[in-house]
Design a protein around this motif. Sequence first.
Motif, PDB file in Angstrom:
ATOM      1  N   ILE A  37       0.835  -1.206   0.000  1.00  0.00           N
ATOM      2  CA  ILE A  37       0.000   0.000   0.000  1.00  0.00           C
ATOM      3  C   ILE A  37       0.869   1.255   0.000  1.00  0.00           C
ATOM      4  CG2 ILE A  37      -1.754   1.300   1.261  1.00  0.00           C
ATOM      5  CD1 ILE A  37      -2.740  -1.389   2.396  1.00  0.00           C
ATOM      6  N   GLU A  38       1.925   1.246   0.794  1.00  0.00           N
ATOM      7  CA  GLU A  38       2.838   2.398   0.828  1.00  0.00           C
ATOM      8  C   GLU A  38       3.428   2.671  -0.558  1.00  0.00           C
ATOM      9  OE1 GLU A  38       4.260   1.510   5.442  1.00  0.00           O
ATOM     10  OE2 GLU A  38       5.632   1.205   3.762  1.00  0.00           O
ATOM     11  N   ALA A  39       3.685   1.606  -1.309  1.00  0.00           N
ATOM     12  CA  ALA A  39       4.295   1.755  -2.632  1.00  0.00           C
ATOM     13  C   ALA A  39       3.314   2.276  -3.673  1.00  0.00           C
ATOM     14  CB  ALA A  39       4.882   0.421  -3.090  1.00  0.00           C
ATOM     15  N   LEU A  40       2.042   1.935  -3.540  1.00  0.00           N
ATOM     16  CA  LEU A  40       1.075   2.328  -4.573  1.00  0.00           C
ATOM     17  C   LEU A  40       0.504   3.733  -4.371  1.00  0.00           C
ATOM     18  CD1 LEU A  40      -2.199   2.183  -3.608  1.00  0.00           C
ATOM     19  CD2 LEU A  40      -1.677  -0.241  -3.544  1.00  0.00           C
ATOM     20  N   LEU A  41       0.508   4.249  -3.147  1.00  0.00           N
ATOM     21  CA  LEU A  41      -0.159   5.523  -2.874  1.00  0.00           C
ATOM     22  C   LEU A  41       0.456   6.740  -3.569  1.00  0.00           C
ATOM     23  CD1 LEU A  41      -1.183   5.339   0.907  1.00  0.00           C
ATOM     24  CD2 LEU A  41      -2.669   5.250  -1.102  1.00  0.00           C
ATOM     25  N   PRO A  42       1.771   6.914  -3.595  1.00  0.00           N
ATOM     26  CA  PRO A  42       2.313   8.155  -4.164  1.00  0.00           C
ATOM     27  C   PRO A  42       1.852   8.445  -5.584  1.00  0.00           C
ATOM     28  CG  PRO A  42       4.019   6.995  -2.952  1.00  0.00           C
ATOM     29  CD  PRO A  42       2.846   6.063  -3.027  1.00  0.00           C
ATOM     30  N   ALA A  43       1.807   7.439  -6.435  1.00  0.00           N
ATOM     31  CA  ALA A  43       1.408   7.655  -7.824  1.00  0.00           C
ATOM     32  C   ALA A  43      -0.065   8.018  -7.958  1.00  0.00           C
ATOM     33  CB  ALA A  43       1.710   6.401  -8.648  1.00  0.00           C
ATOM     34  N   GLU A  44      -0.880   7.580  -7.023  1.00  0.00           N
ATOM     35  CA  GLU A  44      -2.316   7.885  -7.085  1.00  0.00           C
ATOM     36  C   GLU A  44      -2.569   9.386  -6.996  1.00  0.00           C
ATOM     37  OE1 GLU A  44      -4.816   5.979  -7.690  1.00  0.00           O
ATOM     38  OE2 GLU A  44      -4.074   3.948  -7.361  1.00  0.00           O
ATOM     39  N   PHE A  45      -1.737  10.102  -6.263  1.00  0.00           N
ATOM     40  CA  PHE A  45      -2.002  11.517  -5.989  1.00  0.00           C
ATOM     41  C   PHE A  45      -0.953  12.464  -6.561  1.00  0.00           C
ATOM     42  CE2 PHE A  45      -3.768   9.061  -2.329  1.00  0.00           C
ATOM     43  CZ  PHE A  45      -5.108   9.242  -2.645  1.00  0.00           C
ATOM     44  N   ALA A  46      -0.096  11.964  -7.422  1.00  0.00           N
ATOM     45  CA  ALA A  46       0.973  12.793  -7.987  1.00  0.00           C
ATOM     46  C   ALA A  46       0.398  14.004  -8.713  1.00  0.00           C
ATOM     47  CB  ALA A  46       1.819  11.966  -8.948  1.00  0.00           C
TER      48      ALA A  46
END
Length: 223
Positions: A37-46
Motif C-alpha cells: 500500500i505504501e508503494a502504490l499511494l504516491p502515484a495515485e495523488f501525484a
Amino acid sequence: MATADIAADMATYYARRAAEYERIYARPERQADLRRIEALLPAEFAGRSGLEIACGTGWWTPHAARHARAWLATDLNPETLAIARTKPLPACVKLSVADAYELAALQAGPEGVFDAAFAGFWWSHVPLQQLPGWLALLHATLQPGARVVFIDNRYVEGQSTPVHRVDEHGNGYQLRRLDDGSTHEVLKNFPSHEQALALLGSAAAEVRWQALEHFWVLAYERR
C-alpha cells in the motif's frame, strides 16, 4: 445509540489511544500488505491537491502526499495531530483540525479546491445508515474527476478483534482495551467489494478494488 453519540465516543477513544495507535503497524503478519500500500499511494495523488480525512497520527500522510501538489491532512483530535506534526512530512502538507462530518466548511477557505481525497481506516467507522450521506458530502467537496482512495481492514479470523455485537442497522462493534485499562466499544464494519460498489453507485468511475490479506484498497474517479 445515536450517530452523534457514536461519533463522540469514537473521538474520545482515538484521543486516548493516540500514543499507542501505531503499534498496529508493527504486527509482523501485516508487513507485506503495508509495504504494497505504501508503494502504490504516491502515484495515485501525484500532482494533485489532496484532502486527507481522519489522518490520525499521520502514518499514511508521507506516502499519499509524497508527489502531491498540495495536501490538507485533517483530523478531529489535536492529540493525534500532535504526533503527526513530529513526522518528516512533505513540504506540500498542511495539518488541520477538522471534523470529517463537516467537510463543507473546508470549501470556504483557500484549501477548498480538491482534486483528490484519501482516507485510511475511516470508511469502516462511519455508521452504515450515515455512509451514503457522508460519501455525498465528500464528493461535493471534490472536483469532477477527482481521484479518491480508501484503505481499510478486512476481517481475518483469529487476528482481527471479534465483533461482539451488531445493532439494528447492521453496524458491528468491537470491544477494545487501552493501556490505561479502559475498555471502549468501537463501531467497526467490514464491507465487501459488492457492498462498497453499491454505495458508490453512479458517483464513481474507473473503480478499482484490491483485496490484500489484511486490508482492502478502493480507488476511483469522482464523476
